[in-house]
Write an enzyme that holds these catalytic residues in place. Structure first.
Site, PDB file in Angstrom:
ATOM      1  N   HIS A 213       3.425   1.652   8.794  1.00 21.39           N
ATOM      2  CA  HIS A 213       3.941   0.742   7.511  1.00 21.39           C
ATOM      3  C   HIS A 213       3.304   1.574   6.230  1.00 21.39           C
ATOM      4  O   HIS A 213       3.445   1.247   5.099  1.00 21.39           O
ATOM      5  CB  HIS A 213       3.534  -0.445   7.711  1.00 21.39           C
ATOM      6  CG  HIS A 213       3.945  -1.381   6.518  1.00 21.39           C
ATOM      7  ND1 HIS A 213       5.334  -1.784   6.382  1.00 21.39           N
ATOM      8  CD2 HIS A 213       3.122  -2.232   5.504  1.00 21.39           C
ATOM      9  CE1 HIS A 213       5.363  -2.605   5.495  1.00 21.39           C
ATOM     10  NE2 HIS A 213       4.204  -2.795   5.009  1.00 21.39           N
TER      11      HIS A 213
ATOM     12  N   TYR B   7       3.956  -4.969  -5.160  1.00 21.76           N
ATOM     13  CA  TYR B   7       3.650  -3.393  -5.749  1.00 21.76           C
ATOM     14  C   TYR B   7       3.462  -3.288  -7.165  1.00 21.76           C
ATOM     15  O   TYR B   7       2.930  -2.284  -7.596  1.00 21.76           O
ATOM     16  CB  TYR B   7       4.725  -2.486  -5.393  1.00 21.76           C
ATOM     17  CG  TYR B   7       4.879  -2.124  -3.935  1.00 21.76           C
ATOM     18  CD1 TYR B   7       4.272  -1.560  -2.952  1.00 21.76           C
ATOM     19  CD2 TYR B   7       5.978  -3.101  -3.102  1.00 21.76           C
ATOM     20  CE1 TYR B   7       4.367  -1.459  -1.685  1.00 21.76           C
ATOM     21  CE2 TYR B   7       6.095  -2.991  -1.816  1.00 21.76           C
ATOM     22  CZ  TYR B   7       5.577  -2.062  -0.907  1.00 21.76           C
ATOM     23  OH  TYR B   7       5.558  -2.186   0.256  1.00 21.76           O
TER      24      TYR B   7
ATOM     25  N   LYS C 280      16.563  -5.549   8.330  1.00 24.17           N
ATOM     26  CA  LYS C 280      16.139  -7.066   8.973  1.00 24.17           C
ATOM     27  C   LYS C 280      17.538  -7.778   8.712  1.00 24.17           C
ATOM     28  O   LYS C 280      18.274  -7.803   7.922  1.00 24.17           O
ATOM     29  CB  LYS C 280      15.067  -7.661   8.384  1.00 24.17           C
ATOM     30  CG  LYS C 280      13.828  -7.104   8.494  1.00 24.17           C
ATOM     31  CD  LYS C 280      12.677  -7.860   7.826  1.00 24.17           C
ATOM     32  CE  LYS C 280      11.161  -7.430   8.250  1.00 24.17           C
ATOM     33  NZ  LYS C 280      10.192  -8.302   7.662  1.00 24.17           N
TER      34      LYS C 280
ATOM     35  N   ARG D  54       5.449   3.706   4.655  1.00 24.81           N
ATOM     36  CA  ARG D  54       6.657   2.982   4.026  1.00 24.81           C
ATOM     37  C   ARG D  54       5.647   2.437   2.482  1.00 24.81           C
ATOM     38  O   ARG D  54       6.521   2.542   1.476  1.00 24.81           O
ATOM     39  CB  ARG D  54       7.014   1.761   4.692  1.00 24.81           C
ATOM     40  CG  ARG D  54       7.980   0.872   4.014  1.00 24.81           C
ATOM     41  CD  ARG D  54       8.518  -0.248   4.932  1.00 24.81           C
ATOM     42  NE  ARG D  54       9.099  -1.425   4.315  1.00 24.81           N
ATOM     43  CZ  ARG D  54      10.438  -1.681   4.108  1.00 24.81           C
ATOM     44  NH1 ARG D  54      11.215  -0.563   4.099  1.00 24.81           N
ATOM     45  NH2 ARG D  54      10.522  -2.954   3.550  1.00 24.81           N
TER      46      ARG D  54
END
Length: 294
Positions: free
Chosen positions: A235, A270, A166, A238
Protein backbone atom coordinates in the site's frame (compact mmCIF):
# COMPACT_ATOMS: atom_id res chain seq x y z
CA UNK A 1 -31.66 -10.42 37.45
CA UNK A 2 -30.04 -7.04 36.84
CA UNK A 3 -29.67 -5.56 33.37
CA UNK A 4 -25.90 -6.09 33.55
CA UNK A 5 -26.29 -9.75 34.56
CA UNK A 6 -28.76 -10.25 31.74
CA UNK A 7 -26.22 -8.78 29.29
CA UNK A 8 -23.43 -11.02 30.58
CA UNK A 9 -25.61 -14.12 30.17
CA UNK A 10 -26.51 -13.00 26.67
CA UNK A 11 -22.88 -12.48 25.67
CA UNK A 12 -21.84 -15.84 27.07
CA UNK A 13 -24.73 -17.89 25.76
CA UNK A 14 -26.58 -16.57 22.75
CA UNK A 15 -23.71 -14.55 21.28
CA UNK A 16 -20.94 -16.93 22.28
CA UNK A 17 -18.42 -14.13 22.62
CA UNK A 18 -14.85 -14.80 23.67
CA UNK A 19 -13.76 -13.99 27.21
CA UNK A 20 -11.87 -10.91 26.03
CA UNK A 21 -14.84 -9.59 24.05
CA UNK A 22 -17.22 -10.26 26.93
CA UNK A 23 -14.93 -8.36 29.29
CA UNK A 24 -14.72 -5.41 26.89
CA UNK A 25 -18.49 -5.27 26.31
CA UNK A 26 -19.24 -5.51 30.03
CA UNK A 27 -16.75 -2.72 30.70
CA UNK A 28 -18.57 -0.67 28.08
CA UNK A 29 -21.88 -1.42 29.81
CA UNK A 30 -20.48 -0.33 33.17
CA UNK A 31 -19.27 2.90 31.57
CA UNK A 32 -22.81 3.58 30.36
CA UNK A 33 -24.12 3.08 33.90
CA UNK A 34 -21.47 5.50 35.16
CA UNK A 35 -22.37 8.12 32.58
CA UNK A 36 -26.09 7.70 33.27
CA UNK A 37 -25.58 8.38 36.96
CA UNK A 38 -28.92 8.42 38.78
CA UNK A 39 -30.94 7.94 35.59
CA UNK A 40 -32.34 4.51 34.87
CA UNK A 41 -31.51 2.79 31.61
CA UNK A 42 -35.11 2.77 30.44
CA UNK A 43 -35.27 6.57 30.81
CA UNK A 44 -32.34 7.26 28.49
CA UNK A 45 -33.04 8.82 25.12
CA UNK A 46 -31.01 9.43 21.99
CA UNK A 47 -30.01 12.93 23.14
CA UNK A 48 -28.54 11.40 26.31
CA UNK A 49 -26.45 8.98 24.27
CA UNK A 50 -25.17 11.85 22.12
CA UNK A 51 -24.22 13.65 25.31
CA UNK A 52 -22.32 10.59 26.49
CA UNK A 53 -20.45 10.52 23.17
CA UNK A 54 -19.40 14.14 23.74
CA UNK A 55 -18.21 13.26 27.24
CA UNK A 56 -16.15 10.35 25.93
CA UNK A 57 -14.50 12.66 23.38
CA UNK A 58 -13.69 15.12 26.17
CA UNK A 59 -12.10 12.29 28.14
CA UNK A 60 -9.85 11.55 25.19
CA UNK A 61 -11.48 8.34 23.96
CA UNK A 62 -10.61 7.76 20.31
CA UNK A 63 -13.18 7.28 17.56
CA UNK A 64 -12.62 3.54 17.31
CA UNK A 65 -13.21 3.01 21.04
CA UNK A 66 -16.34 5.14 20.99
CA UNK A 67 -17.71 3.19 18.03
CA UNK A 68 -17.14 -0.09 19.85
CA UNK A 69 -18.88 1.20 22.99
CA UNK A 70 -21.86 2.34 20.97
CA UNK A 71 -22.02 -1.10 19.39
CA UNK A 72 -22.02 -2.72 22.83
CA UNK A 73 -24.70 -0.35 24.11
CA UNK A 74 -26.82 -0.92 21.01
CA UNK A 75 -26.71 -4.68 21.55
CA UNK A 76 -27.50 -4.28 25.25
CA UNK A 77 -30.56 -2.12 24.65
CA UNK A 78 -31.77 -4.43 21.90
CA UNK A 79 -31.65 -7.27 24.43
CA UNK A 80 -33.49 -5.21 27.05
CA UNK A 81 -36.17 -4.26 24.53
CA UNK A 82 -36.66 -7.95 23.76
CA UNK A 83 -36.51 -9.37 27.26
CA UNK A 84 -37.07 -6.59 29.79
CA UNK A 85 -39.90 -4.60 28.26
CA UNK A 86 -37.89 -1.54 27.20
CA UNK A 87 -39.89 0.46 24.66
CA UNK A 88 -37.12 1.84 22.46
CA UNK A 89 -33.40 1.50 21.78
CA UNK A 90 -31.89 5.00 22.22
CA UNK A 91 -28.64 3.94 20.53
CA UNK A 92 -30.29 2.58 17.39
CA UNK A 93 -29.81 5.69 15.26
CA UNK A 94 -26.57 6.92 16.88
CA UNK A 95 -23.42 6.59 14.84
CA UNK A 96 -20.00 7.13 16.30
CA UNK A 97 -17.41 9.62 15.09
CA UNK A 98 -15.46 8.57 12.02
CA UNK A 99 -11.93 7.51 12.73
CA UNK A 100 -9.30 9.63 11.04
CA UNK A 101 -7.72 7.84 8.13
CA UNK A 102 -3.99 7.48 8.59
CA UNK A 103 -1.84 7.74 5.53
CA UNK A 104 1.12 5.42 5.18
CA UNK A 105 4.47 7.06 5.87
CA UNK A 106 5.43 9.11 2.81
CA UNK A 107 7.92 7.78 0.31
CA UNK A 108 9.79 10.38 -1.77
CA UNK A 109 10.04 10.06 -5.52
CA UNK A 110 13.81 9.69 -5.20
CA UNK A 111 13.45 6.94 -2.58
CA UNK A 112 10.92 5.06 -4.71
CA UNK A 113 13.12 5.34 -7.79
CA UNK A 114 16.21 4.34 -5.83
CA UNK A 115 14.54 1.21 -4.53
CA UNK A 116 13.17 0.17 -7.91
CA UNK A 117 16.44 0.87 -9.73
CA UNK A 118 18.37 -1.20 -7.19
CA UNK A 119 16.35 -4.36 -7.82
CA UNK A 120 18.29 -7.15 -9.55
CA UNK A 121 16.86 -8.99 -12.53
CA UNK A 122 19.32 -11.87 -12.72
CA UNK A 123 16.77 -14.66 -12.27
CA UNK A 124 13.09 -15.19 -13.14
CA UNK A 125 11.76 -14.40 -9.65
CA UNK A 126 13.80 -11.21 -9.47
CA UNK A 127 12.48 -10.12 -12.88
CA UNK A 128 8.96 -10.89 -11.74
CA UNK A 129 9.43 -8.84 -8.58
CA UNK A 130 10.83 -5.88 -10.46
CA UNK A 131 7.84 -5.92 -12.82
CA UNK A 132 5.48 -6.39 -9.90
CA UNK A 133 6.77 -3.44 -7.90
CA UNK A 134 7.19 -1.18 -10.94
CA UNK A 135 3.56 -1.80 -11.92
CA UNK A 136 2.34 -1.19 -8.37
CA UNK A 137 4.12 2.18 -8.28
CA UNK A 138 3.37 3.07 -11.89
CA UNK A 139 -0.38 2.55 -11.80
CA UNK A 140 -1.29 2.86 -8.12
CA UNK A 141 -2.80 -0.61 -7.89
CA UNK A 142 -4.13 -2.23 -4.75
CA UNK A 143 -2.25 -5.44 -4.02
CA UNK A 144 -5.41 -7.46 -4.74
CA UNK A 145 -5.64 -5.76 -8.14
CA UNK A 146 -1.96 -6.36 -8.77
CA UNK A 147 -2.11 -10.12 -8.27
CA UNK A 148 -5.39 -10.25 -10.20
CA UNK A 149 -3.87 -8.92 -13.43
CA UNK A 150 -4.07 -11.35 -16.36
CA UNK A 151 -2.01 -11.35 -19.52
CA UNK A 152 -5.12 -10.51 -21.51
CA UNK A 153 -5.80 -7.35 -19.48
CA UNK A 154 -3.26 -5.14 -21.28
CA UNK A 155 -4.45 -2.70 -23.94
CA UNK A 156 -2.80 -0.37 -26.43
CA UNK A 157 0.32 -2.48 -26.75
CA UNK A 158 0.82 -2.54 -22.99
CA UNK A 159 0.43 1.20 -22.45
CA UNK A 160 -2.75 0.69 -20.42
CA UNK A 161 -4.32 -1.99 -18.31
CA UNK A 162 -7.83 -2.99 -17.26
CA UNK A 163 -8.09 -3.90 -13.58
CA UNK A 164 -10.97 -5.03 -11.40
CA UNK A 165 -11.18 -3.11 -8.15
CA UNK A 166 -13.42 -3.10 -5.11
CA UNK A 167 -16.95 -4.28 -5.69
CA UNK A 168 -15.96 -5.86 -8.99
CA UNK A 169 -15.74 -2.43 -10.60
CA UNK A 170 -13.35 -2.28 -13.54
CA UNK A 171 -11.22 0.67 -14.61
CA UNK A 172 -8.50 1.36 -17.11
CA UNK A 173 -5.16 2.68 -15.87
CA UNK A 174 -2.05 3.87 -17.70
CA UNK A 175 1.19 1.90 -17.43
CA UNK A 176 4.40 3.94 -17.36
CA UNK A 177 7.41 3.24 -19.55
CA UNK A 178 9.56 1.90 -16.70
CA UNK A 179 6.83 -0.56 -15.74
CA UNK A 180 6.32 -1.63 -19.35
CA UNK A 181 10.04 -2.30 -19.75
CA UNK A 182 10.12 -4.36 -16.54
CA UNK A 183 7.03 -6.33 -17.59
CA UNK A 184 8.61 -7.06 -20.98
CA UNK A 185 11.67 -8.38 -19.18
CA UNK A 186 9.52 -10.59 -17.00
CA UNK A 187 7.54 -11.96 -19.93
CA UNK A 188 10.77 -13.19 -21.51
CA UNK A 189 11.25 -15.64 -18.61
CA UNK A 190 7.68 -16.10 -17.31
CA UNK A 191 7.35 -19.36 -19.26
CA UNK A 192 10.04 -20.91 -17.06
CA UNK A 193 7.66 -20.75 -14.09
CA UNK A 194 4.07 -20.51 -15.32
CA UNK A 195 1.94 -23.59 -15.73
CA UNK A 196 0.55 -24.20 -19.20
CA UNK A 197 -2.57 -22.10 -19.73
CA UNK A 198 -2.10 -20.00 -16.57
CA UNK A 199 -3.73 -16.60 -17.30
CA UNK A 200 -2.13 -14.62 -14.46
CA UNK A 201 0.60 -12.13 -15.30
CA UNK A 202 2.42 -12.76 -12.04
CA UNK A 203 2.95 -16.37 -11.00
CA UNK A 204 4.64 -18.04 -8.05
CA UNK A 205 7.60 -20.38 -8.17
CA UNK A 206 5.09 -23.26 -8.40
CA UNK A 207 3.51 -21.76 -11.53
CA UNK A 208 0.11 -20.59 -10.22
CA UNK A 209 -1.19 -17.08 -9.59
CA UNK A 210 0.86 -15.14 -7.07
CA UNK A 211 -0.90 -14.49 -3.75
CA UNK A 212 -1.33 -11.25 -1.83
CA UNK A 213 0.74 -12.40 1.11
CA UNK A 214 3.59 -13.42 -1.18
CA UNK A 215 3.87 -9.84 -2.48
CA UNK A 216 4.38 -8.53 1.05
CA UNK A 217 6.94 -11.22 1.84
CA UNK A 218 8.93 -10.43 -1.30
CA UNK A 219 8.88 -6.70 -0.49
CA UNK A 220 10.21 -7.51 2.98
CA UNK A 221 12.95 -9.69 1.52
CA UNK A 222 14.04 -7.05 -0.96
CA UNK A 223 14.01 -4.37 1.73
CA UNK A 224 16.33 -6.53 3.84
CA UNK A 225 18.57 -7.38 0.91
CA UNK A 226 18.94 -3.76 -0.14
CA UNK A 227 19.31 -2.47 3.39
CA UNK A 228 16.15 -0.36 3.32
CA UNK A 229 15.64 0.85 6.88
CA UNK A 230 12.06 2.03 6.35
CA UNK A 231 10.49 -1.10 4.91
CA UNK A 232 7.98 -0.84 2.12
CA UNK A 233 4.65 -2.60 1.86
CA UNK A 234 2.29 -2.79 -1.12
CA UNK A 235 0.00 0.00 0.00
CA UNK A 236 2.95 2.35 0.45
CA UNK A 237 3.76 1.91 -3.24
CA UNK A 238 0.15 2.75 -4.11
CA UNK A 239 0.26 5.74 -1.79
CA UNK A 240 3.56 6.89 -3.32
CA UNK A 241 2.08 6.69 -6.81
CA UNK A 242 -0.94 8.75 -5.77
CA UNK A 243 1.09 11.33 -3.87
CA UNK A 244 3.67 11.86 -6.59
CA UNK A 245 1.07 11.95 -9.35
CA UNK A 246 -1.02 14.48 -7.43
CA UNK A 247 2.00 16.60 -6.50
CA UNK A 248 2.95 16.92 -10.15
CA UNK A 249 -0.47 17.26 -11.75
CA UNK A 250 -2.56 18.94 -9.06
CA UNK A 251 -5.50 17.07 -10.59
CA UNK A 252 -7.57 15.50 -7.83
CA UNK A 253 -10.21 14.07 -10.16
CA UNK A 254 -7.60 12.34 -12.32
CA UNK A 255 -5.99 10.91 -9.18
CA UNK A 256 -9.40 9.59 -8.11
CA UNK A 257 -9.80 7.84 -11.46
CA UNK A 258 -6.28 6.42 -11.32
CA UNK A 259 -6.82 4.93 -7.84
CA UNK A 260 -10.36 3.73 -8.50
CA UNK A 261 -11.88 5.57 -5.53
CA UNK A 262 -15.68 5.55 -5.60
CA UNK A 263 -15.80 8.88 -3.79
CA UNK A 264 -13.61 11.95 -4.21
CA UNK A 265 -13.55 12.13 -0.41
CA UNK A 266 -11.28 9.10 -0.34
CA UNK A 267 -8.83 10.86 -2.65
CA UNK A 268 -8.86 14.10 -0.69
CA UNK A 269 -6.65 12.56 1.99
CA UNK A 270 -3.76 13.32 -0.36
CA UNK A 271 -4.51 17.05 -0.63
CA UNK A 272 -2.32 17.92 2.35
CA UNK A 273 0.54 17.90 -0.15
CA UNK A 274 1.90 21.05 -1.79
CA UNK A 275 1.07 20.85 -5.47
CA UNK A 276 3.48 21.76 -8.22
CA UNK A 277 1.13 22.40 -11.12
CA UNK A 278 2.53 20.80 -14.23
CA UNK A 279 0.79 19.11 -17.16
CA UNK A 280 -2.22 16.97 -16.23
CA UNK A 281 -1.37 14.15 -18.56
CA UNK A 282 0.04 10.96 -17.09
CA UNK A 283 3.38 10.97 -18.91
CA UNK A 284 4.14 14.44 -17.64
CA UNK A 285 2.83 13.81 -14.13
CA UNK A 286 4.33 10.51 -13.01
CA UNK A 287 8.01 10.40 -12.03
CA UNK A 288 8.68 7.15 -13.89
CA UNK A 289 6.31 7.47 -16.81
CA UNK A 290 8.65 9.25 -19.17
CA UNK A 291 10.59 7.24 -21.67
CA UNK A 292 14.37 7.39 -21.59
CA UNK A 293 15.27 9.52 -24.62
CA UNK A 294 18.96 8.62 -24.61
Amino acid sequence: MTALERFERYLTGERGKSAATRAAYLADARLLLELAGERTLDSLQARDIRGFVRQMKQRGHDARSIARRLSAWRAWFALLCREAGFIANPVEAIRGPRAARKLPRPVSADAAAGFLDALDDDDPLARRDRALFELAYSSGLRVSELVGVDLADFLDGGASLTVVGKGGKGRQVPVGASARAAIDGWLLVRGQLARPGEPALFVSRTGGRLGVRAVQLRLDQWSDRLGVADKLHPHRLRHACASHFLQSSGDLRATQELLGHASIASTQIYTHLDFQRLAAVYDAAHPRAKRDKS
